[in-house]
Design a protein around this motif. Structure first.
Motif, PDB file in Angstrom:
ATOM      1  N   ASP A 162       0.805  -1.213   0.000  1.00  0.00           N
ATOM      2  CA  ASP A 162       0.000   0.000   0.000  1.00  0.00           C
ATOM      3  C   ASP A 162       0.845   1.273   0.000  1.00  0.00           C
ATOM      4  O   ASP A 162       0.329   2.359   0.150  1.00  0.00           O
ATOM      5  CB  ASP A 162      -0.944   0.013   1.201  1.00  0.00           C
ATOM      6  CG  ASP A 162      -0.209  -0.105   2.520  1.00  0.00           C
ATOM      7  OD1 ASP A 162       1.034  -0.176   2.529  1.00  0.00           O
ATOM      8  OD2 ASP A 162      -0.890  -0.140   3.565  1.00  0.00           O
ATOM      9  N   GLY A 163       2.137   1.135  -0.199  1.00  0.00           N
ATOM     10  CA  GLY A 163       3.024   2.283  -0.125  1.00  0.00           C
ATOM     11  C   GLY A 163       3.319   2.950  -1.453  1.00  0.00           C
ATOM     12  O   GLY A 163       4.181   3.810  -1.527  1.00  0.00           O
ATOM     13  N   GLY A 164       2.667   2.538  -2.521  1.00  0.00           N
ATOM     14  CA  GLY A 164       2.888   3.169  -3.811  1.00  0.00           C
ATOM     15  C   GLY A 164       4.077   2.602  -4.559  1.00  0.00           C
ATOM     16  O   GLY A 164       4.605   1.528  -4.251  1.00  0.00           O
ATOM     17  N   TYR A 165       4.498   3.374  -5.550  1.00  0.00           N
ATOM     18  CA  TYR A 165       5.542   2.941  -6.483  1.00  0.00           C
ATOM     19  C   TYR A 165       6.837   2.545  -5.781  1.00  0.00           C
ATOM     20  O   TYR A 165       7.413   1.489  -6.069  1.00  0.00           O
ATOM     21  CB  TYR A 165       5.812   4.051  -7.505  1.00  0.00           C
ATOM     22  CG  TYR A 165       7.019   3.799  -8.369  1.00  0.00           C
ATOM     23  CD1 TYR A 165       6.951   2.902  -9.425  1.00  0.00           C
ATOM     24  CD2 TYR A 165       8.234   4.425  -8.107  1.00  0.00           C
ATOM     25  CE1 TYR A 165       8.052   2.635 -10.217  1.00  0.00           C
ATOM     26  CE2 TYR A 165       9.351   4.170  -8.893  1.00  0.00           C
ATOM     27  CZ  TYR A 165       9.256   3.282  -9.937  1.00  0.00           C
ATOM     28  OH  TYR A 165      10.357   3.015 -10.709  1.00  0.00           O
ATOM     29  N   GLU A 166       7.333   3.383  -4.881  1.00  0.00           N
ATOM     30  CA  GLU A 166       8.627   3.106  -4.228  1.00  0.00           C
ATOM     31  C   GLU A 166       8.587   1.814  -3.419  1.00  0.00           C
ATOM     32  O   GLU A 166       9.540   1.040  -3.430  1.00  0.00           O
ATOM     33  CB  GLU A 166       9.059   4.284  -3.349  1.00  0.00           C
ATOM     34  CG  GLU A 166       9.572   5.469  -4.126  1.00  0.00           C
ATOM     35  CD  GLU A 166      10.778   5.134  -5.005  1.00  0.00           C
ATOM     36  OE1 GLU A 166      11.696   4.423  -4.564  1.00  0.00           O
ATOM     37  OE2 GLU A 166      10.790   5.577  -6.168  1.00  0.00           O
ATOM     38  N   SER A 167       7.493   1.566  -2.716  1.00  0.00           N
ATOM     39  CA  SER A 167       7.372   0.328  -1.934  1.00  0.00           C
ATOM     40  C   SER A 167       7.329  -0.895  -2.843  1.00  0.00           C
ATOM     41  O   SER A 167       7.966  -1.910  -2.566  1.00  0.00           O
ATOM     42  CB  SER A 167       6.112   0.357  -1.076  1.00  0.00           C
ATOM     43  OG  SER A 167       6.210   1.344  -0.091  1.00  0.00           O
ATOM     44  N   GLU A 168       6.571  -0.794  -3.923  1.00  0.00           N
ATOM     45  CA  GLU A 168       6.502  -1.903  -4.874  1.00  0.00           C
ATOM     46  C   GLU A 168       7.867  -2.178  -5.489  1.00  0.00           C
ATOM     47  O   GLU A 168       8.278  -3.327  -5.629  1.00  0.00           O
ATOM     48  CB  GLU A 168       5.501  -1.590  -5.992  1.00  0.00           C
ATOM     49  CG  GLU A 168       4.065  -1.687  -5.555  1.00  0.00           C
ATOM     50  CD  GLU A 168       3.108  -1.402  -6.687  1.00  0.00           C
ATOM     51  OE1 GLU A 168       3.423  -1.741  -7.845  1.00  0.00           O
ATOM     52  OE2 GLU A 168       2.046  -0.829  -6.407  1.00  0.00           O
ATOM     53  N   ARG A 169       8.560  -1.111  -5.875  1.00  0.00           N
ATOM     54  CA  ARG A 169       9.889  -1.245  -6.476  1.00  0.00           C
ATOM     55  C   ARG A 169      10.854  -1.919  -5.501  1.00  0.00           C
ATOM     56  O   ARG A 169      11.606  -2.808  -5.858  1.00  0.00           O
ATOM     57  CB  ARG A 169      10.413   0.138  -6.889  1.00  0.00           C
ATOM     58  CG  ARG A 169      11.647   0.095  -7.761  1.00  0.00           C
ATOM     59  CD  ARG A 169      12.020   1.494  -8.209  1.00  0.00           C
ATOM     60  NE  ARG A 169      13.219   2.103  -7.750  1.00  0.00           N
ATOM     61  CZ  ARG A 169      13.972   1.881  -6.679  1.00  0.00           C
ATOM     62  NH1 ARG A 169      13.651   0.989  -5.833  1.00  0.00           N
ATOM     63  NH2 ARG A 169      15.071   2.546  -6.421  1.00  0.00           N
ATOM     64  N   LEU A 170      10.801  -1.510  -4.237  1.00  0.00           N
ATOM     65  CA  LEU A 170      11.655  -2.097  -3.210  1.00  0.00           C
ATOM     66  C   LEU A 170      11.376  -3.594  -3.062  1.00  0.00           C
ATOM     67  O   LEU A 170      12.305  -4.411  -3.029  1.00  0.00           O
ATOM     68  CB  LEU A 170      11.433  -1.383  -1.867  1.00  0.00           C
ATOM     69  CG  LEU A 170      12.237  -1.920  -0.693  1.00  0.00           C
ATOM     70  CD1 LEU A 170      13.692  -1.475  -0.810  1.00  0.00           C
ATOM     71  CD2 LEU A 170      11.642  -1.441   0.612  1.00  0.00           C
ATOM     72  N   LEU A 171      10.108  -3.975  -3.013  1.00  0.00           N
ATOM     73  CA  LEU A 171       9.755  -5.392  -2.850  1.00  0.00           C
ATOM     74  C   LEU A 171      10.084  -6.214  -4.088  1.00  0.00           C
ATOM     75  O   LEU A 171      10.499  -7.371  -3.973  1.00  0.00           O
ATOM     76  CB  LEU A 171       8.280  -5.538  -2.473  1.00  0.00           C
ATOM     77  CG  LEU A 171       7.882  -4.929  -1.126  1.00  0.00           C
ATOM     78  CD1 LEU A 171       6.422  -5.224  -0.817  1.00  0.00           C
ATOM     79  CD2 LEU A 171       8.771  -5.409  -0.009  1.00  0.00           C
ATOM     80  N   MET A 172       9.935  -5.624  -5.261  1.00  0.00           N
ATOM     81  CA  MET A 172      10.313  -6.333  -6.491  1.00  0.00           C
ATOM     82  C   MET A 172      11.826  -6.546  -6.528  1.00  0.00           C
ATOM     83  O   MET A 172      12.311  -7.614  -6.919  1.00  0.00           O
ATOM     84  CB  MET A 172       9.850  -5.564  -7.733  1.00  0.00           C
ATOM     85  CG  MET A 172       8.351  -5.610  -7.953  1.00  0.00           C
ATOM     86  SD  MET A 172       7.692  -7.283  -8.077  1.00  0.00           S
ATOM     87  CE  MET A 172       8.528  -7.889  -9.518  1.00  0.00           C
ATOM     88  N   GLU A 173      12.580  -5.533  -6.116  1.00  0.00           N
ATOM     89  CA  GLU A 173      14.044  -5.660  -6.053  1.00  0.00           C
ATOM     90  C   GLU A 173      14.432  -6.762  -5.064  1.00  0.00           C
ATOM     91  O   GLU A 173      15.322  -7.563  -5.328  1.00  0.00           O
ATOM     92  CB  GLU A 173      14.643  -4.316  -5.634  1.00  0.00           C
ATOM     93  CG  GLU A 173      16.130  -4.244  -5.781  1.00  0.00           C
ATOM     94  CD  GLU A 173      16.669  -2.860  -5.460  1.00  0.00           C
ATOM     95  OE1 GLU A 173      17.758  -2.810  -4.848  1.00  0.00           O
ATOM     96  OE2 GLU A 173      16.018  -1.853  -5.807  1.00  0.00           O
ATOM     97  N   ALA A 174      13.735  -6.808  -3.931  1.00  0.00           N
ATOM     98  CA  ALA A 174      13.997  -7.855  -2.938  1.00  0.00           C
ATOM     99  C   ALA A 174      13.651  -9.232  -3.494  1.00  0.00           C
ATOM    100  O   ALA A 174      14.363 -10.211  -3.249  1.00  0.00           O
ATOM    101  CB  ALA A 174      13.193  -7.583  -1.669  1.00  0.00           C
TER     102      ALA A 174
END
Length: 174
Positions: free
Chosen positions: A89-101
């Protein structure tokens, strides 16, 4: 992550080509690396073997326990990117961080722990008794069982100790 790559020449028995001023030779332990793919391809053509690319390993992302759970669950999902998007639910930056992880790996951030002081009492600290109660009155941290005396932020809120002074427990003490 750096985009620079290094190249070496390896033969079919796993030895690397070493180039020095005197003469080139095959050595299983050491090889000469270059930054230019054209040079590497020329060496492979002249001396045999094939070009091997060395790429810097990506750094692992640091996640909270909740974020790590989302990434773990995504591994078992048919559409992992969709799962991450639907559960973030944190938007683009959160999604990007989780995808990178998801792609590069991750570590879970160590949750901060605190010793909580009893208000208006000298050197007195709280200690957990069970999931619902904690008591006070201990005169020294040394007297306390570390696991029962250390509170996370969630514990502090759960036991209603938000107004109390807290001391962060350092790595030496954990």
């Amino acid at each position: 992550m750096s985009e620079e790559k290094l190249y070496a020449i390896r033969n079919n028995v796993g030895k690397y080509l070493t180039i020095e001023r005197t003469a080139p030779w095959w050595d299983s332990q050491v090889g000469t690396t270059v930054r230019n793919i054209d040079v590497a391809l020329a060496w492979a053509g002249k001396h045999g073997g094939h070009v091997v690319t060395f790429v810097e390993e990506p750094k692992k992302v640091v996640l909270s326990k909740e974020q790590a759970k989302i990434v773990e669950d995504a591994h078992g999902y048919m559409l992992p990117a969709e799962y991450i998007t639907d559960n973030t639910d944190g938007g683009y930056e959160s999604e990007r961080l989780l995808m990178e992880a998801f792609v590069n790996g991750y570590t879970v951030a160590k949750e901060k722990k605190y010793n909580v002081k009893v208000p208006y009492a000298v050197n007195s600290y709280f200690k957990k008794i069970d999931a619902n109660y904690c008591i006070a009155g201990y005169t020294s941290i040394v007297d306390l069982d570390e696991d029962l005396a250390q509170f996370t932020e969630a514990d502090i809120e759960h036991y209603g100790l938000q107004d109390c002074e807290k001391e962060e427990v350092t790595d030496d003490e954990q």
